[in-house]
Design a protein around this motif. Sequence first.
Motif, PDB file in Angstrom:
ATOM      1  N   GLY A   1       0.790  -1.223   0.000  1.00  0.00           N
ATOM      2  CA  GLY A   1       0.000   0.000   0.000  1.00  0.00           C
ATOM      3  C   GLY A   1       0.817   1.265   0.000  1.00  0.00           C
ATOM      4  N   GLU A   2       2.131   1.136  -0.072  1.00  0.00           N
ATOM      5  CA  GLU A   2       2.982   2.321   0.008  1.00  0.00           C
ATOM      6  C   GLU A   2       2.613   3.310  -1.099  1.00  0.00           C
ATOM      7  OE1 GLU A   2       7.648   3.567  -0.492  1.00  0.00           O
ATOM      8  OE2 GLU A   2       7.122   1.480  -0.139  1.00  0.00           O
ATOM      9  N   GLY A   3       2.516   4.550  -0.744  1.00  0.00           N
ATOM     10  CA  GLY A   3       2.165   5.570  -1.722  1.00  0.00           C
ATOM     11  C   GLY A   3       0.700   5.928  -1.690  1.00  0.00           C
ATOM     12  N   TYR A   4      -0.132   5.059  -1.087  1.00  0.00           N
ATOM     13  CA  TYR A   4      -1.557   5.335  -0.992  1.00  0.00           C
ATOM     14  C   TYR A   4      -1.925   6.033   0.304  1.00  0.00           C
ATOM     15  CZ  TYR A   4      -2.677   2.280  -4.958  1.00  0.00           C
ATOM     16  OH  TYR A   4      -2.790   1.733  -6.201  1.00  0.00           O
ATOM     17  N   GLU A   5      -1.190   5.733   1.379  1.00  0.00           N
ATOM     18  CA  GLU A   5      -1.602   6.193   2.693  1.00  0.00           C
ATOM     19  C   GLU A   5      -1.300   7.664   2.933  1.00  0.00           C
ATOM     20  OE1 GLU A   5       0.039   3.494   2.064  1.00  0.00           O
ATOM     21  OE2 GLU A   5      -0.942   1.771   2.980  1.00  0.00           O
ATOM     22  N   GLY A   6      -0.315   8.222   2.246  1.00  0.00           N
ATOM     23  CA  GLY A   6       0.156   9.560   2.550  1.00  0.00           C
ATOM     24  C   GLY A   6      -0.627  10.672   1.882  1.00  0.00           C
ATOM     25  N   VAL A   7      -0.307  11.908   2.313  1.00  0.00           N
ATOM     26  CA  VAL A   7      -0.985  13.091   1.791  1.00  0.00           C
ATOM     27  C   VAL A   7      -0.548  13.381   0.353  1.00  0.00           C
ATOM     28  CG1 VAL A   7      -1.231  15.581   2.100  1.00  0.00           C
ATOM     29  CG2 VAL A   7      -1.257  14.083   4.088  1.00  0.00           C
ATOM     30  N   SER A   8       0.725  13.156   0.056  1.00  0.00           N
ATOM     31  CA  SER A   8       1.241  13.514  -1.268  1.00  0.00           C
ATOM     32  C   SER A   8       0.471  12.840  -2.387  1.00  0.00           C
ATOM     33  CB  SER A   8       2.728  13.154  -1.385  1.00  0.00           C
ATOM     34  OG  SER A   8       3.503  14.024  -0.614  1.00  0.00           O
ATOM     35  N   TRP A   9       0.094  11.574  -2.175  1.00  0.00           N
ATOM     36  CA  TRP A   9      -0.615  10.847  -3.228  1.00  0.00           C
ATOM     37  C   TRP A   9      -1.929  11.525  -3.563  1.00  0.00           C
ATOM     38  CZ3 TRP A   9      -5.256   7.979  -3.313  1.00  0.00           C
ATOM     39  CH2 TRP A   9      -5.468   7.275  -4.503  1.00  0.00           C
ATOM     40  N   TRP A  10      -2.667  11.941  -2.519  1.00  0.00           N
ATOM     41  CA  TRP A  10      -3.960  12.581  -2.752  1.00  0.00           C
ATOM     42  C   TRP A  10      -3.796  13.939  -3.441  1.00  0.00           C
ATOM     43  CZ3 TRP A  10      -8.606  10.368  -2.293  1.00  0.00           C
ATOM     44  CH2 TRP A  10      -8.690   9.182  -1.567  1.00  0.00           C
ATOM     45  N   LEU A  11      -2.818  14.708  -3.013  1.00  0.00           N
ATOM     46  CA  LEU A  11      -2.605  16.020  -3.625  1.00  0.00           C
ATOM     47  C   LEU A  11      -2.037  15.888  -5.029  1.00  0.00           C
ATOM     48  CD1 LEU A  11      -1.173  18.065  -0.608  1.00  0.00           C
ATOM     49  CD2 LEU A  11      -3.541  17.829  -1.360  1.00  0.00           C
ATOM     50  N   GLU A  12      -1.231  14.847  -5.240  1.00  0.00           N
ATOM     51  CA  GLU A  12      -0.606  14.657  -6.551  1.00  0.00           C
ATOM     52  C   GLU A  12      -1.646  14.369  -7.627  1.00  0.00           C
ATOM     53  OE1 GLU A  12       3.103  12.107  -8.462  1.00  0.00           O
ATOM     54  OE2 GLU A  12       2.761  12.145  -6.296  1.00  0.00           O
ATOM     55  N   LEU A  13      -2.806  13.848  -7.232  1.00  0.00           N
ATOM     56  CA  LEU A  13      -3.877  13.621  -8.202  1.00  0.00           C
ATOM     57  C   LEU A  13      -4.286  14.936  -8.861  1.00  0.00           C
ATOM     58  CD1 LEU A  13      -6.095  11.159  -6.131  1.00  0.00           C
ATOM     59  CD2 LEU A  13      -4.613  10.579  -8.064  1.00  0.00           C
ATOM     60  N   SER A  14      -4.305  16.008  -8.083  1.00  0.00           N
ATOM     61  CA  SER A  14      -4.632  17.327  -8.641  1.00  0.00           C
ATOM     62  C   SER A  14      -3.553  17.783  -9.611  1.00  0.00           C
ATOM     63  CB  SER A  14      -4.782  18.353  -7.512  1.00  0.00           C
ATOM     64  OG  SER A  14      -5.855  18.039  -6.666  1.00  0.00           O
ATOM     65  N   TYR A  15      -2.299  17.554  -9.249  1.00  0.00           N
ATOM     66  CA  TYR A  15      -1.184  17.945 -10.113  1.00  0.00           C
ATOM     67  C   TYR A  15      -1.224  17.174 -11.428  1.00  0.00           C
ATOM     68  CZ  TYR A  15       3.592  18.319 -11.863  1.00  0.00           C
ATOM     69  OH  TYR A  15       4.688  18.516 -12.662  1.00  0.00           O
ATOM     70  N   ASP A  16      -1.498  15.880 -11.356  1.00  0.00           N
ATOM     71  CA  ASP A  16      -1.498  15.048 -12.554  1.00  0.00           C
ATOM     72  C   ASP A  16      -2.563  15.476 -13.553  1.00  0.00           C
ATOM     73  OD1 ASP A  16       0.597  13.526 -11.638  1.00  0.00           O
ATOM     74  OD2 ASP A  16      -0.665  11.957 -10.787  1.00  0.00           O
ATOM     75  N   SER A  17      -3.642  16.091 -13.078  1.00  0.00           N
ATOM     76  CA  SER A  17      -4.736  16.466 -13.969  1.00  0.00           C
ATOM     77  C   SER A  17      -4.496  17.788 -14.690  1.00  0.00           C
ATOM     78  CB  SER A  17      -6.044  16.569 -13.170  1.00  0.00           C
ATOM     79  OG  SER A  17      -6.018  17.689 -12.298  1.00  0.00           O
ATOM     80  N   LEU A  18      -3.398  18.479 -14.376  1.00  0.00           N
ATOM     81  CA  LEU A  18      -3.116  19.774 -14.994  1.00  0.00           C
ATOM     82  C   LEU A  18      -2.611  19.600 -16.420  1.00  0.00           C
ATOM     83  CD1 LEU A  18      -1.211  21.633 -12.111  1.00  0.00           C
ATOM     84  CD2 LEU A  18      -3.621  21.865 -12.736  1.00  0.00           C
ATOM     85  N   SER A  19      -2.897  20.587 -17.254  1.00  0.00           N
ATOM     86  CA  SER A  19      -2.316  20.630 -18.594  1.00  0.00           C
ATOM     87  C   SER A  19      -0.837  20.989 -18.490  1.00  0.00           C
ATOM     88  CB  SER A  19      -3.048  21.662 -19.455  1.00  0.00           C
ATOM     89  OG  SER A  19      -2.899  22.963 -18.892  1.00  0.00           O
ATOM     90  N   TYR A  20      -0.123  20.860 -19.583  1.00  0.00           N
ATOM     91  CA  TYR A  20       1.335  21.078 -19.575  1.00  0.00           C
ATOM     92  C   TYR A  20       1.691  22.476 -19.084  1.00  0.00           C
ATOM     93  CZ  TYR A  20       6.070  21.691 -21.404  1.00  0.00           C
ATOM     94  OH  TYR A  20       7.406  21.962 -21.535  1.00  0.00           O
ATOM     95  N   HIS A  21       1.061  23.504 -19.641  1.00  0.00           N
ATOM     96  CA  HIS A  21       1.453  24.876 -19.269  1.00  0.00           C
ATOM     97  C   HIS A  21       1.035  25.197 -17.833  1.00  0.00           C
ATOM     98  CE1 HIS A  21      -2.726  25.711 -20.554  1.00  0.00           C
ATOM     99  NE2 HIS A  21      -2.658  26.754 -19.746  1.00  0.00           N
ATOM    100  N   LEU A  22      -0.057  24.596 -17.341  1.00  0.00           N
ATOM    101  CA  LEU A  22      -0.445  24.829 -15.952  1.00  0.00           C
ATOM    102  C   LEU A  22       0.517  24.142 -14.985  1.00  0.00           C
ATOM    103  CD1 LEU A  22      -4.352  24.648 -15.869  1.00  0.00           C
ATOM    104  CD2 LEU A  22      -2.893  26.647 -15.535  1.00  0.00           C
ATOM    105  N   LYS A  23       1.070  23.013 -15.389  1.00  0.00           N
ATOM    106  CA  LYS A  23       2.080  22.370 -14.549  1.00  0.00           C
ATOM    107  C   LYS A  23       3.306  23.275 -14.422  1.00  0.00           C
ATOM    108  CE  LYS A  23       0.919  17.488 -15.100  1.00  0.00           C
ATOM    109  NZ  LYS A  23       1.271  16.186 -15.698  1.00  0.00           N
ATOM    110  N   LEU A  24       3.693  23.908 -15.512  1.00  0.00           N
ATOM    111  CA  LEU A  24       4.831  24.829 -15.452  1.00  0.00           C
ATOM    112  C   LEU A  24       4.538  25.992 -14.508  1.00  0.00           C
ATOM    113  CD1 LEU A  24       5.797  24.986 -19.241  1.00  0.00           C
ATOM    114  CD2 LEU A  24       7.091  23.868 -17.427  1.00  0.00           C
ATOM    115  N   CYS A  25       3.339  26.555 -14.643  1.00  0.00           N
ATOM    116  CA  CYS A  25       2.957  27.678 -13.783  1.00  0.00           C
ATOM    117  C   CYS A  25       2.950  27.252 -12.313  1.00  0.00           C
ATOM    118  CB  CYS A  25       1.583  28.209 -14.184  1.00  0.00           C
ATOM    119  SG  CYS A  25       1.544  29.013 -15.809  1.00  0.00           S
TER     120      CYS A  25
END
Length: 859
Positions: free
Chosen positions: A349-373
């Motif tokens: 389950g490593e990677g599921y329990e922590g906060v970063s995984w949940w927040l990273e879902l928001s990051y992954d959904s960004l378009s390329y230029h929004l990730k840069l911003c």
Amino acid sequence: MNWDFVDFCPSATSYMNGTETSIVAFKRKPNILTWFTGIFIKGVNLHRIGSDIKKITTEISQLSLIIPSFNLHQTRESGGDTFFQRQQERRIAYPHIVDPHVVGLARGTEILATHLIKEKGPRVVSIWGMGGLGKTTLAKQVYHHGDVKRHFNCFAWVCISQQCQAREVLEEILTKLISPTNEQRQEIAKLKIDQIAERLWNTQRERKCLVVLDDIWTSDAWISLQAGFPINEETESRILLTTRNKEVISYADKKGFLFEPQSLNDDESWELFEKRAMYGMENTNPKIYEQKKELGMEMLQHCKGLPLAITVLAGLLNRKDTVDEWTTVHKNIDAYIRRGTDLGSNSIGEGYEGVSWWLELSYDSLSYHLKLCFLHLAHFPEDYEIPVSTLTKLWMAEGFISFAPAKEMEDVSYRCLSELVGRCMVQVGKHGSSKKIKTCRLHDLMRDLCTLKAKEGNFLHIINYYAAAEIKPTPTDRVRRLAIYLDDTVDAYSPGKDENYGHVRSLLYFGHHYCMDSKVLRSLFKNFTLLRVLKFEIMYGREFKLPDEVGNLVHIRFLSLKDSLIKAVPSSIANLVCLHTLDLRSRNRCIKIPNRNVFSKMEKLRHIYLPSGHNARDKRLLFATEAMNLHTVVNFGIQAFDLDDFVKLTNLRKLGVIIFDGGEKKEKGTNIVFKHLQSLLVDSHLEDLAIPWNIVLSCPNIYKLGLRGKITELPKDLMCLRNLTKLTLREFGNLKDDHIKVLEKLPSLRMLFALSGNFPAHLICSKGGFPFLEFLSLYWLNFKEWKVEKGAMPSLCKLHIALCFGLEALPDGLQYITTLKELTIKEVPSEFCRRLGEGGEDFYKIQHVQSVIITNIGA
């Protein structure tokens, strides 16, 4: 992934190496046809390069959206299930499982339940917030609320998540609402999507249905489902949705009700933590309990009130019995919260329990230029209040907004920020007078994710002198962006040639009043000739001239030396022909600019801020005729009433002019209309001149107006400024009664600041005056009596008064302004304070005000 942005100029030169050689050869021959052929070939190649770059960028943007779904970093197989499938299953919330340990949700539950069951209430009720804020937990509380259960007779809960399969979702909702027989299920399975949507639509019209759409991510997901919901029909059915993306809500129902959960306060954070991590420990050794409590309260500070972070931390500590184990977690608290497991754990389950995984879902959904911003925000220190005006200019200089048309770059850059705010990845700090976002910041845990991602992609390197332990060694890879945090004990740092920073494109310094001199600047200008961005502000020490070597920065797009002690600018600054933003506002008001043509070759200039020096004539400067996209010109000297210098700059949005007396006072330029101008500052006090109203009235759409100088009249035409929301009057001389009558009739005025001047001795705010005024600030004004008639200033929320020594008492009319929430009075006589204190004869005037701060002259 390495986020180094393409340096277009060197790449283009390399790409066309052969072509460049042939062009040089052509120039040696006096054949004009050959010369034009060479130019044509060069143009074709440049166009092809630009097209290729645009195509590659588009492909990267598209790939960035789908790569997270493959999870290339962590693809695993187990019993036929992919890692991605298990990832999706982790995010499903089961409505029948209600968390027994909830804190701080009672108020939100009641508010949401009330709106759902309200007769003729909103069709859609939304819960919006960042990942981990407890949106789903709150939705469950509402779903099981007694009044809600009694009001509706059909219920459906579906978890949408990032991969929305419209047909499956609509079929699932319909099945849960009608509870079909096996035969009906088989019939529904054969229906097409439009037939399912129609049956679902009719079901909600005919019954009282509550549908919960949990974790809906995109407006496209809603659009694919909306045919199944009678949003614009008379129906008693309702939708409760949770989302991280505010755009979804505007698509679903602009008239719907939006609820934004807040982070837990310190008491609520401890209550939640105690329930989950220390339940049943009260009867253990009191000493051990107190030690754990002390450690727990310290660790909670890293959670910043985010329920998910608190739950992750509590769940981890609940499995640890000894104080030593808690101390181990305390030493590496940030890492434990991010991962949610023991460091070094290799559990499935490593990677599921922590906060970063949940927040990273928001990051992954960004378009390329929004990730840069988003990644660019890693430059700024923790808890830093980021000025949006500066941030959007930095994004433009970095090339993140290069896909936008030249005229719209500022607007597109701001929309990118708004989208990050709408996705709950960036928090709003303050709003400006026009309600636009003025400052922003990152939640600490979101900043952790931001810096982690920036580090992974070698996007940015940080040298942190705030905490010496955090200073990292020089990176082995080429780094493009460098942020340096300085404190008061460190002189301005300049990386040397041996530190592998020769390829730096962006250099941002942060700190308060750090020492600087021309020697350090000269070193920077010599060693960092490829810089596109240099932010070097708040430098103190001795006055110094900006070194001639600044002319080496021929690629620079953003240069800010704001609030420094620069006394002169060299003529070599004219070499900076790529500049978008130049900020020379100095604490030294007598800064010398070499000649009026120094900016005439800067065709790409968009924002220029000059020092507010007293010799305005030296600042009557010329701009390039091609600089049609100039948006900001601040502290520009002009002859009184003369707008000739701005005839071609009709796209200006912010203008600050210093008026000097040129002898002739014939009004010029009255036919010029600056229809795009939003902010205007006019300063005529240095030569004791009256405010030239023709300039003000040439800007019909301004939101913000600042006037510094004598006001001999207030023309009634001022009321034609329909958008004016903020007005600042400074060193204005004597205002008369008829001036006040004009001010109180301004149709949209919400903020009024009056500093250093004289009001009428008997100031009267009449009934109905200042109808929309929310904030009034009176500073160092000379007036004796103030009368506020009943019905005046009906929207006033904040009133600040300071150094108004002649004012004898507050007006009786304040007692009728029920909207007044904040009153601050500074530097007034002790007797004035006594009268307003509880039990004093004037206390009745302000007893309804929630926040009152009064200090006397001796305080």
